[in-house]
Design a protein around this motif. Sequence first.
Motif, PDB file in Angstrom:
ATOM      1  N   ALA A 403     -35.070  -8.388 -19.633  1.00  0.00           N
ATOM      2  CA  ALA A 403     -35.368  -6.958 -19.735  1.00  0.00           C
ATOM      3  C   ALA A 403     -33.694  -6.549 -19.062  1.00  0.00           C
ATOM      4  N   ARG A 404     -34.177  -5.214 -19.988  1.00  0.00           N
ATOM      5  CA  ARG A 404     -32.541  -4.418 -19.650  1.00  0.00           C
ATOM      6  C   ARG A 404     -32.097  -3.428 -18.597  1.00  0.00           C
ATOM      7  N   TYR A 405     -31.184  -3.468 -17.761  1.00  0.00           N
ATOM      8  CA  TYR A 405     -31.016  -2.172 -16.934  1.00  0.00           C
ATOM      9  C   TYR A 405     -29.990  -1.283 -17.076  1.00  0.00           C
ATOM     10  N   ARG A 406     -30.092  -0.600 -16.292  1.00  0.00           N
ATOM     11  CA  ARG A 406     -29.452   0.681 -16.285  1.00  0.00           C
ATOM     12  C   ARG A 406     -29.321   1.022 -15.220  1.00  0.00           C
ATOM     13  N   GLN A 407     -27.951   1.978 -14.616  1.00  0.00           N
ATOM     14  CA  GLN A 407     -27.882   2.721 -13.206  1.00  0.00           C
ATOM     15  C   GLN A 407     -29.073   3.557 -12.884  1.00  0.00           C
ATOM     16  N   GLY A 408     -29.026   4.073 -11.413  1.00  0.00           N
ATOM     17  CA  GLY A 408     -29.745   4.580 -10.912  1.00  0.00           C
ATOM     18  C   GLY A 408     -29.829   6.163 -11.507  1.00  0.00           C
ATOM     19  N   GLN A 409     -30.454   7.041 -11.871  1.00  0.00           N
ATOM     20  CA  GLN A 409     -30.516   9.256 -12.491  1.00  0.00           C
ATOM     21  C   GLN A 409     -30.337   9.276 -11.423  1.00  0.00           C
ATOM     22  N   GLY A 410     -29.117  10.431 -11.354  1.00  0.00           N
ATOM     23  CA  GLY A 410     -28.836  11.616 -10.043  1.00  0.00           C
ATOM     24  C   GLY A 410     -28.083  10.763  -8.835  1.00  0.00           C
ATOM     25  N   LEU A 411     -27.241   9.657  -8.424  1.00  0.00           N
ATOM     26  CA  LEU A 411     -26.829   8.717  -7.450  1.00  0.00           C
ATOM     27  C   LEU A 411     -25.624   9.113  -7.369  1.00  0.00           C
ATOM     28  N   SER A 412     -25.482   9.424  -5.865  1.00  0.00           N
ATOM     29  CA  SER A 412     -24.329   9.686  -4.940  1.00  0.00           C
ATOM     30  C   SER A 412     -23.998   8.663  -5.200  1.00  0.00           C
ATOM     31  N   LEU A 413     -21.870   9.045  -5.609  1.00  0.00           N
ATOM     32  CA  LEU A 413     -21.616   7.154  -5.200  1.00  0.00           C
ATOM     33  C   LEU A 413     -19.986   7.458  -3.957  1.00  0.00           C
ATOM     34  N   ARG A 414     -19.593   6.424  -2.779  1.00  0.00           N
ATOM     35  CA  ARG A 414     -18.347   6.741  -2.482  1.00  0.00           C
ATOM     36  C   ARG A 414     -17.380   4.553  -3.000  1.00  0.00           C
ATOM     37  N   ARG A 415     -17.183   4.343  -4.013  1.00  0.00           N
ATOM     38  CA  ARG A 415     -16.884   3.625  -3.900  1.00  0.00           C
ATOM     39  C   ARG A 415     -15.204   3.347  -3.176  1.00  0.00           C
ATOM     40  N   SER A 416     -15.563   3.004  -2.217  1.00  0.00           N
ATOM     41  CA  SER A 416     -14.566   2.207  -1.116  1.00  0.00           C
ATOM     42  C   SER A 416     -13.675   0.785  -1.494  1.00  0.00           C
ATOM     43  N   PRO A 417     -12.811   0.738  -2.155  1.00  0.00           N
ATOM     44  CA  PRO A 417     -11.972  -0.673  -2.033  1.00  0.00           C
ATOM     45  C   PRO A 417     -11.530  -1.375  -0.594  1.00  0.00           C
ATOM     46  N   SER A 418     -10.855  -0.265   0.479  1.00  0.00           N
ATOM     47  CA  SER A 418     -10.051  -1.199   1.295  1.00  0.00           C
ATOM     48  C   SER A 418     -11.220  -1.588   2.296  1.00  0.00           C
ATOM     49  N   THR A 419     -12.548  -1.042   2.388  1.00  0.00           N
ATOM     50  CA  THR A 419     -13.340  -1.425   2.890  1.00  0.00           C
ATOM     51  C   THR A 419     -14.395  -2.614   1.793  1.00  0.00           C
ATOM     52  N   GLN A 420     -14.010  -2.944   0.995  1.00  0.00           N
ATOM     53  CA  GLN A 420     -15.107  -3.475  -0.095  1.00  0.00           C
ATOM     54  C   GLN A 420     -16.386  -3.225   0.052  1.00  0.00           C
ATOM     55  N   VAL A 421     -16.862  -2.466   0.484  1.00  0.00           N
ATOM     56  CA  VAL A 421     -18.596  -1.882   0.203  1.00  0.00           C
ATOM     57  C   VAL A 421     -18.492  -0.238  -0.774  1.00  0.00           C
ATOM     58  N   LEU A 422     -19.639   0.081  -1.636  1.00  0.00           N
ATOM     59  CA  LEU A 422     -20.000   0.659  -2.291  1.00  0.00           C
ATOM     60  C   LEU A 422     -21.467   1.661  -1.962  1.00  0.00           C
ATOM     61  N   PHE A 423     -21.343   3.003  -0.702  1.00  0.00           N
ATOM     62  CA  PHE A 423     -21.746   3.823  -0.673  1.00  0.00           C
ATOM     63  C   PHE A 423     -22.555   4.422  -1.563  1.00  0.00           C
ATOM     64  N   ALA A 424     -24.056   4.618  -2.045  1.00  0.00           N
ATOM     65  CA  ALA A 424     -24.668   5.134  -2.970  1.00  0.00           C
ATOM     66  C   ALA A 424     -26.200   6.366  -2.174  1.00  0.00           C
ATOM     67  N   LEU A 425     -26.075   7.691  -2.413  1.00  0.00           N
ATOM     68  CA  LEU A 425     -27.401   8.302  -1.670  1.00  0.00           C
ATOM     69  C   LEU A 425     -28.540   8.147  -3.413  1.00  0.00           C
ATOM     70  N   ASP A 426     -29.045   7.318  -2.946  1.00  0.00           N
ATOM     71  CA  ASP A 426     -30.133   7.948  -4.392  1.00  0.00           C
ATOM     72  C   ASP A 426     -31.068   9.269  -3.882  1.00  0.00           C
ATOM     73  N   PRO A 427     -30.969   9.818  -5.058  1.00  0.00           N
ATOM     74  CA  PRO A 427     -32.281  11.071  -4.435  1.00  0.00           C
ATOM     75  C   PRO A 427     -33.420  10.896  -4.233  1.00  0.00           C
ATOM     76  N   ALA A 428     -34.350   9.940  -4.935  1.00  0.00           N
ATOM     77  CA  ALA A 428     -35.578   9.963  -4.852  1.00  0.00           C
ATOM     78  C   ALA A 428     -35.651   9.084  -3.556  1.00  0.00           C
ATOM     79  N   SER A 429     -35.465   8.502  -3.301  1.00  0.00           N
ATOM     80  CA  SER A 429     -35.336   7.606  -1.880  1.00  0.00           C
ATOM     81  C   SER A 429     -35.097   8.494  -0.836  1.00  0.00           C
ATOM     82  N   ARG A 430     -33.703   8.750  -0.565  1.00  0.00           N
ATOM     83  CA  ARG A 430     -33.066   9.701  -0.165  1.00  0.00           C
ATOM     84  C   ARG A 430     -31.987   9.019   1.010  1.00  0.00           C
ATOM     85  N   LYS A 431     -32.018   7.925   0.735  1.00  0.00           N
ATOM     86  CA  LYS A 431     -31.428   6.913   1.974  1.00  0.00           C
ATOM     87  C   LYS A 431     -29.259   6.620   1.186  1.00  0.00           C
TER      88      LYS A 431
END
Length: 501
Positions: A403-431
């Motif tokens: 199986a092949r994967y790709r990253q979700g379409q239209g994601l909003s991202l915030r990469r935070s190396p200082s806190t070692q987390v990645l935040f994302a908002l999926d426009p479909a789920s809105r979560k």
Amino acid sequence: MQPGEVIQQLDGRLQQHEQFGDSSRIVGRVIERYKFALEVLARRDERLREFSSRIEGLDVESADVLFGDLLVRAELEAAINRLETTGPAGASSESLPWLLGEALTSLARDRSMGVSRGAMKRDFAVGPARRTWVWDLPDEPTHVGDLLRESIRTGFMPGAESSVEIIRPTPRMIEGLERACALLYRLVPRIADSVFQHLHSIAVANIRGPRGRMLTGSGGDGTPCMIFIDPDELDNPWDTAGHILHEGIHLKLSDLIRTGAIVTEDGPIELPWGRKTALSNSVFAYHAYAHMQVFRAAVQNLGPSCHAEFGAPHDYDAPAHAMSVVNNKTTSPFSRAQERLEYLHEQLSGPLSPRVTPYGRELVAWLWDTIRPLAALVGERPVSRAEATAEAPPAPSQAPSSARYRQGQGLSLRRSPSTQVLFALDPASRKIVTLNLAAWLAFELCEDKTEHEVLSGYAASLGLGTEHAWAQLAPTLEGLVSSGMIERVSTGTRSVEGVSP
């Protein structure tokens, strides 16, 4: 090892877990979540753009004060709720830009002064560096004062059977709070330091809930970062210290679950001490009881050295309750914190565990394992019935496929190396989705790659053997797919641009 050494060791160990214990990291993740939400909201609200940019430039201390302000945080949580339910359009409000502007103006004058604290008649403060302020709203109405009263009315136990009467503190009440804070630091300094990173304000109040008078309270997005204490409790430093710890630990878990769910289904459960409550509330209780056991052991074994300064616990009168270290003389079943802790562990690690997330189960297991040494101090064996049955090993994961994967379409991202987390908002789920380092790594690897290729990169990056790496990666990929972070695509399909930085 001497009892005092065991307690000091546990006082430190409870703060050392990177995900569950380290309050600096927990608060840092919460702040990054709010910054991310503001980024998203500012795209559709021109009033927020300048504020979002200015907030990004704040130092750590100032950002903590701003996002610890009751009104600012409550309004941000309401905006995030709208963002996740109806989408970005209209998720902001008239109040949010005004509050952020007032907060930034207050910080420019005094880095310790937020909007809510600045509305107090007198600036009372307790705890480390006197950063936790005590409510003293003036009698005359003010705009911010009215907002604070409304937040209490609607945000803390709303309903006809509940009421909160905030009391303007006397100097003796402030002294009682200061003595309790000092005693808490003498007994469990590391836990106390952790608690005060989440606790921004204390209100002296008469509180009534559906079951009658309450000695303390905390909770809810409408009244974040604060606790309530009954005025009659403040003459007793031992139980007041326990109250501050108990409610402050609830605030710590509240911050913890803002970036990681602990239950999958939050329906009610019946507890044998006469309560029917949501499953998540039971995890909150378990979390508090575990910390309170360390405090209780400290009172018994380290407390005598404090008697000359604070009096002995038996010198005070206090109502009997499960958390009390002054009056817990009752023979009713499950009337003591230890009994409740053991029961909740059995349930959360046993029959209720399918309703708890893997993150939540890890929290439950870590707490239980951490406080095991306490059993030697009281001659008890800290093994619950749930542990008596050996846990079946997990079923092996299906082998990686093509199986092949790709990253979700239209994601909003915030990469935070200082806190070692990645935040994302999926426009479909809105979560808003929060990824830890391992899940973040898997996400970054999933750009037009097969499972075999993702596994190879994951194993190499973490220095793991293939079998061990796949045992971690397989459920992570499933979680990323279900959250909309990645998509399975047919062989030959290539990714297209669609990720917002």
